[in-house]
Design a protein around this motif. Structure first.
Motif, mmCIF file in Angstrom:
data_model
loop_
_atom_site.group_PDB
_atom_site.id
_atom_site.type_symbol
_atom_site.label_atom_id
_atom_site.label_comp_id
_atom_site.label_asym_id
_atom_site.label_seq_id
_atom_site.Cartn_x
_atom_site.Cartn_y
_atom_site.Cartn_z
ATOM 1 N N ASP A 22 41.451 77.255 72.443
ATOM 2 C CA ASP A 22 40.010 77.161 72.211
ATOM 3 C C ASP A 22 39.830 76.421 70.900
ATOM 4 N N VAL A 23 39.275 75.229 70.969
ATOM 5 C CA VAL A 23 39.111 74.413 69.768
ATOM 6 C C VAL A 23 37.655 73.974 69.681
ATOM 7 N N TYR A 24 37.073 74.131 68.502
ATOM 8 C CA TYR A 24 35.693 73.727 68.278
ATOM 9 C C TYR A 24 35.670 72.704 67.161
ATOM 10 N N THR A 25 34.999 71.593 67.403
ATOM 11 C CA THR A 25 34.916 70.531 66.421
ATOM 12 C C THR A 25 33.482 70.029 66.370
ATOM 13 N N CYS A 26 32.985 69.769 65.170
ATOM 14 C CA CYS A 26 31.645 69.218 64.987
ATOM 15 C C CYS A 26 31.787 67.727 64.676
ATOM 16 N N LEU A 27 31.163 66.892 65.520
ATOM 17 C CA LEU A 27 31.266 65.447 65.356
ATOM 18 C C LEU A 27 29.906 64.849 65.039
ATOM 19 N N THR A 28 29.914 63.677 64.435
ATOM 20 C CA THR A 28 28.682 62.923 64.229
ATOM 21 C C THR A 28 28.822 61.579 64.924
ATOM 22 N N GLY A 29 27.704 60.941 65.225
ATOM 23 C CA GLY A 29 27.750 59.634 65.872
ATOM 24 C C GLY A 29 27.263 59.724 67.301
ATOM 25 N N PRO A 31 27.401 60.677 70.935
ATOM 26 C CA PRO A 31 28.142 61.778 71.557
ATOM 27 C C PRO A 31 29.195 61.335 72.566
ATOM 28 N N GLY A 32 28.835 60.447 73.482
ATOM 29 C CA GLY A 32 29.782 60.049 74.523
ATOM 30 C C GLY A 32 31.035 59.401 73.974
ATOM 31 N N SER A 33 30.864 58.406 73.110
ATOM 32 C CA SER A 33 32.038 57.722 72.558
ATOM 33 C C SER A 33 32.832 58.641 71.626
ATOM 34 N N SER A 34 32.144 59.540 70.919
ATOM 35 C CA SER A 34 32.850 60.477 70.037
ATOM 36 C C SER A 34 33.729 61.434 70.836
ATOM 37 N N ILE A 35 33.215 61.926 71.968
ATOM 38 C CA ILE A 35 33.993 62.828 72.821
ATOM 39 C C ILE A 35 35.215 62.101 73.378
ATOM 40 N N CYS A 36 35.030 60.880 73.859
ATOM 41 C CA CYS A 36 36.157 60.111 74.407
ATOM 42 C C CYS A 36 37.206 59.819 73.340
ATOM 43 N N GLU A 37 36.756 59.457 72.148
ATOM 44 C CA GLU A 37 37.684 59.159 71.055
ATOM 45 C C GLU A 37 38.460 60.410 70.643
ATOM 46 N N ALA A 39 39.115 63.044 72.523
ATOM 47 C CA ALA A 39 40.060 63.357 73.603
ATOM 48 C C ALA A 39 41.289 62.464 73.532
ATOM 49 N N GLN A 40 41.082 61.197 73.232
ATOM 50 C CA GLN A 40 42.198 60.259 73.088
ATOM 51 C C GLN A 40 43.107 60.668 71.927
ATOM 52 N N ASN A 41 42.492 61.004 70.772
ATOM 53 C CA ASN A 41 43.267 61.398 69.589
ATOM 54 C C ASN A 41 44.039 62.688 69.801
ATOM 55 N N TRP A 42 43.467 63.625 70.536
ATOM 56 C CA TRP A 42 44.137 64.904 70.800
ATOM 57 C C TRP A 42 45.188 64.788 71.892
ATOM 58 N N GLY A 43 45.104 63.765 72.713
ATOM 59 C CA GLY A 43 45.981 63.685 73.881
ATOM 60 C C GLY A 43 45.541 64.700 74.936
ATOM 61 N N ALA A 44 44.217 64.875 75.073
ATOM 62 C CA ALA A 44 43.662 65.863 76.002
ATOM 63 C C ALA A 44 44.018 65.522 77.445
ATOM 64 N N SER A 66 27.303 62.926 79.791
ATOM 65 C CA SER A 66 28.314 63.181 80.818
ATOM 66 C C SER A 66 28.610 61.923 81.633
ATOM 67 N N ASN A 67 27.589 61.130 81.945
ATOM 68 C CA ASN A 67 27.797 59.883 82.682
ATOM 69 C C ASN A 67 28.657 58.915 81.880
ATOM 70 N N TYR A 68 28.370 58.788 80.592
ATOM 71 C CA TYR A 68 29.160 57.904 79.737
ATOM 72 C C TYR A 68 30.621 58.365 79.699
ATOM 73 N N VAL A 69 30.808 59.659 79.462
ATOM 74 C CA VAL A 69 32.177 60.185 79.317
ATOM 75 C C VAL A 69 32.963 60.009 80.609
ATOM 76 N N ILE A 70 32.350 60.311 81.754
ATOM 77 C CA ILE A 70 33.054 60.188 83.038
ATOM 78 C C ILE A 70 33.521 58.753 83.279
ATOM 79 N N HIS A 71 32.752 57.767 82.810
ATOM 80 C CA HIS A 71 33.129 56.368 83.033
ATOM 81 C C HIS A 71 34.028 55.786 81.944
ATOM 82 N N HIS A 72 34.227 56.499 80.838
ATOM 83 C CA HIS A 72 35.045 55.978 79.741
ATOM 84 C C HIS A 72 36.150 56.928 79.294
ATOM 85 N N GLU A 73 36.295 58.067 79.931
ATOM 86 C CA GLU A 73 37.245 59.078 79.466
ATOM 87 C C GLU A 73 38.697 58.621 79.599
ATOM 88 N N PRO A 74 39.551 59.067 78.667
ATOM 89 C CA PRO A 74 40.957 58.699 78.710
ATOM 90 C C PRO A 74 41.800 59.662 79.546
#
Length: 87
Positions: A22-29, A31-37, A39-44, A66-74
């Motif tokens: 269970d990991v919680y992180t607060c991001l700025t910027g 949302p879609g690109s931040s979530i994808c980035e 996930a990429q950095n964590w190796g999710a 959600s639409n952005y993330v689904i089309h750009h997720e790693p």
């Protein structure tokens, strides 16, 4: 709290996953690109997102994370549909 952890652990073991975090992180910027980035950095292996029942112009004007993330997720993604209620 311990029971919830044990339930998640057992569910993960059924799927062949050895650890659950269970990991919680607060991001700025953006949302879609931040979530994808992130996930990429964590190796999710999986991104789980919620989605409201927006359609048409409302979704166009507000955008859809959600639409952005689904089309750009790693990695794999799961979108859970919510229902908007009036009142």
């Amino acid at each position: 709290m311990r029971c919830g952890w044990m339930l998640r652990f057992r569910q993960a073991r059924l799927w062949g996953i050895d650890t659950v975090a269970d990991v919680y992180t607060c991001l700025t910027g953006m949302p879609g690109s931040s979530i994808c980035e992130l996930a990429q950095n964590w190796g999710a292996h999986l991104i789980v997102l919620g989605r409201w029942e927006r359609q048409g112009m409302t979704e166009v004007m507000m955008g859809s994370v959600s639409n952005y993330v689904i089309h750009h997720e790693p990695c794999s993604g799961l979108v859970v549909q919510g229902i908007m209620r009036n009142g």
